[in-house]
Design an enzyme around this catalytic site. Structure first.
Site, PDB file in Angstrom:
ATOM      1  N   PHE A 137       0.856  -1.186   0.000  1.00 16.90           N
ATOM      2  CA  PHE A 137       0.000   0.000   0.000  1.00 16.90           C
ATOM      3  C   PHE A 137       0.889   1.232   0.000  1.00 16.90           C
ATOM      4  O   PHE A 137       1.769   1.386   0.857  1.00 16.90           O
ATOM      5  CB  PHE A 137      -0.931   0.035   1.211  1.00 16.90           C
ATOM      6  CG  PHE A 137      -1.813   1.261   1.229  1.00 16.90           C
ATOM      7  CD1 PHE A 137      -2.969   1.295   0.469  1.00 16.90           C
ATOM      8  CD2 PHE A 137      -1.472   2.369   1.976  1.00 16.90           C
ATOM      9  CE1 PHE A 137      -3.774   2.431   0.458  1.00 16.90           C
ATOM     10  CE2 PHE A 137      -2.263   3.508   1.972  1.00 16.90           C
ATOM     11  CZ  PHE A 137      -3.422   3.540   1.212  1.00 16.90           C
ATOM     12  N   ASP A 238       9.463   2.205   1.691  1.00 22.67           N
ATOM     13  CA  ASP A 238       8.287   2.924   2.174  1.00 22.67           C
ATOM     14  C   ASP A 238       8.138   2.626   3.659  1.00 22.67           C
ATOM     15  O   ASP A 238       7.655   1.575   4.060  1.00 22.67           O
ATOM     16  CB  ASP A 238       7.047   2.476   1.404  1.00 22.67           C
ATOM     17  CG  ASP A 238       5.798   3.268   1.784  1.00 22.67           C
ATOM     18  OD1 ASP A 238       5.758   3.809   2.904  1.00 22.67           O
ATOM     19  OD2 ASP A 238       4.862   3.333   0.967  1.00 22.67           O
ATOM     20  N   LYS A 267       3.011   9.450   8.842  1.00 19.67           N
ATOM     21  CA  LYS A 267       2.301   8.931  10.009  1.00 19.67           C
ATOM     22  C   LYS A 267       2.889   9.422  11.332  1.00 19.67           C
ATOM     23  O   LYS A 267       2.684  10.557  11.709  1.00 19.67           O
ATOM     24  CB  LYS A 267       2.216   7.408   9.927  1.00 19.67           C
ATOM     25  CG  LYS A 267       1.266   6.941   8.807  1.00 19.67           C
ATOM     26  CD  LYS A 267       0.943   5.476   8.906  1.00 19.67           C
ATOM     27  CE  LYS A 267       0.033   5.008   7.776  1.00 19.67           C
ATOM     28  NZ  LYS A 267      -1.353   5.474   7.904  1.00 19.67           N
TER      29      LYS A 267
END
Length: 425
Positions: A137, A238, A267
């Site tokens: 993702f 990532d 995040k």
């Protein structure tokens, strides 16, 4: 005020495309706990999807943000810059893996960080193609969707994806895909679909997030580094979900013997405030010309102030060590009930980035129904859980790493009870 009443208003005013895991409307939060508008308390094992590793409203983060609010809130770093942006870049450059000079840019979201990493990789290499992995993702923008290895709900109905994006299977032994299988598929990709000399980057999550919390094997990451070096391809890690102590080290790539050329972060970087980053080899980061990178809100002074406090808290409270201790507690509790719950087929994850996977016992197939039953029973008992995985049969655990010991015990009791209740049903 009632959750149900707000939910009715939501249905009338907000696009249904904004999916919601719960219909709990937050009123306040502190560390690992959330209280809704009806006054009910919940233990948060989602952390806003790995955003508040340092807990909701950590005092040092709030103090840093308040101090920044009293100075200035926005100038646009590309117009009137500020020293805190420079200092945060210096800190990330010094802590990311890799014994080489690094540079950093700040943007706003994880998807934006990924977009910029691909822009930088294409500019630096003069190549166009990008390889990602099944189950990965990487965001909801068009390039993010193209890179993401899951169709529903992220790609369905949104039309053609950007070209020159290819996928290879991610190694998940539980689902019959070995490291050798993944590497063979990459080799086949190079032979059948894309010349490796046209590939700008290979992007990989060191631990897949939405894909199911599958950790990339060490020999797989070593092999990717070798393939990239052989063909002049950039390796992009990532770390949007894995970064900042979640896996028991500052970054998940710290578990490996190789370093990526570029790293994306977001995040928990700013503990609840919008901020993301791309850090990489200095010569690669300098490839785009002035003005080629940036964004109006990129490197928000509020987010930067929060990020400095987050990095301080991780170091001062030894959150990497705490993540390892909490993850061990969680996995031990799950292992203790495994014999009684044959639906459990795997318990995994480094540090405090953990997951449990469920199968249908009779069919021997992934069971999203069982995972969702556990989630709903836990929610009824006051514990917020998230599911994930290509099959939706995985529960991922993303509690704040600062969770109090007593609250952690309470959460584990609720979790065990919810799994046993789902089994009994």
């Amino acid at each position: 005020m009632k959750n149900s009443a707000i939910s009715e208003r939501k249905n009338q005013s907000i696009s249904r495309g904004v999916g919601m895991t719960t219909q709990i409307y937050a009123d306040r939060a502190e560390n690992s706990e959330i209280w809704d508008v009806e006054g009910r308390r919940y233990i948060d094992f989602s952390s806003g999807i790995a955003v508040v590793n340092t807990g909701h409203r950590h005092p040092k983060v709030i103090e840093a943000v308040k101090a920044q609010l009293d100075r200035f809130t926005h100038t646009c770093h590309q117009v009137v810059p500020y020293e805190s942006y420079v200092r945060l870049a210096e800190r990330l450059n010094g802590m990311l893996p890799g014994k080489f000079d690094k540079k950093t840019i700040f943007v706003t979201t994880g998807a934006e960080a990924v977009e910029n990493a691909i822009k930088i990789a294409r500019n630096a290499t003069g190549r166009q193609a990008v390889i990602a992995f099944s189950g990965g993702f990487h965001g909801r923008t068009f390039m993010g969707m193209a890179l993401t290895g899951k169709v529903v709900p992220y790609k369905v109905g949104f039309g053609a994806m950007p070209a020159d994006v290819f996928h290879a299977p991610f190694p998940v032994a539980l689902h019959g895909v070995s490291v050798a299988d993944s590497l063979a598929a990459l080799d086949k990709l190079f032979k059948a679909d894309v010349d490796p000399n046209r590939v700008a980057a290979i992007i990989v999550e060191p631990v897949q997030g939405e894909g199911g919390f599958y950790e990339a094997p060490r020999d797989f990451m070593t092999a990717l580094r070798k393939i990239c070096d052989q063909h002049g391809i950039l390796l992009v890690a990532d770390e949007v979900q894995t970064g900042f102590a979640r896996t028991g080290k500052m970054f998940a790539m710290d578990h490996h013997d190789v370093a990526p050329d570029l790293t994306t972060m977001a995040k928990s970087l700013a503990g609840g405030f919008p901020l993301s980053a791309v850090t990489g080899r200095a010569e690669i980061m300098d490839a785009p010309g002035p003005g080629g990178l940036g964004g109006t809100y990129g490197g928000s002074p509020i987010g930067v102030a929060a990020a400095h406090a987050v990095l301080d808290v991780i170091e001062e409270e030894k959150l990497c060590d705490r993540a390892n201790a909490l993850g061990a507690r969680l996995k031990q509790r799950l292992e203790s009930i495994r014999d009684d719950v044959p639906e459990i087929v795997d318990i995994r994850g480094p540090g405090f980035m953990n997951a449990v996977e469920f199968n249908d016992v009779k069919k021997g197939l992934p069971s999203a129904e069982f995972a969702n039953a556990v989630r709903l029973k836990a929610l009824d008992k006051g514990l917020i859980l998230l599911t994930c995985g290509v099959y939706g049969n995985v529960i991922r655990f993303l509690s704040p790493i600062t969770i109090q010991d007593g609250v952690m015990t309470e959460a584990l009791d609720i979790l065990e009870g919810s799994i046993r209740d789902a089994r009994a049903a």
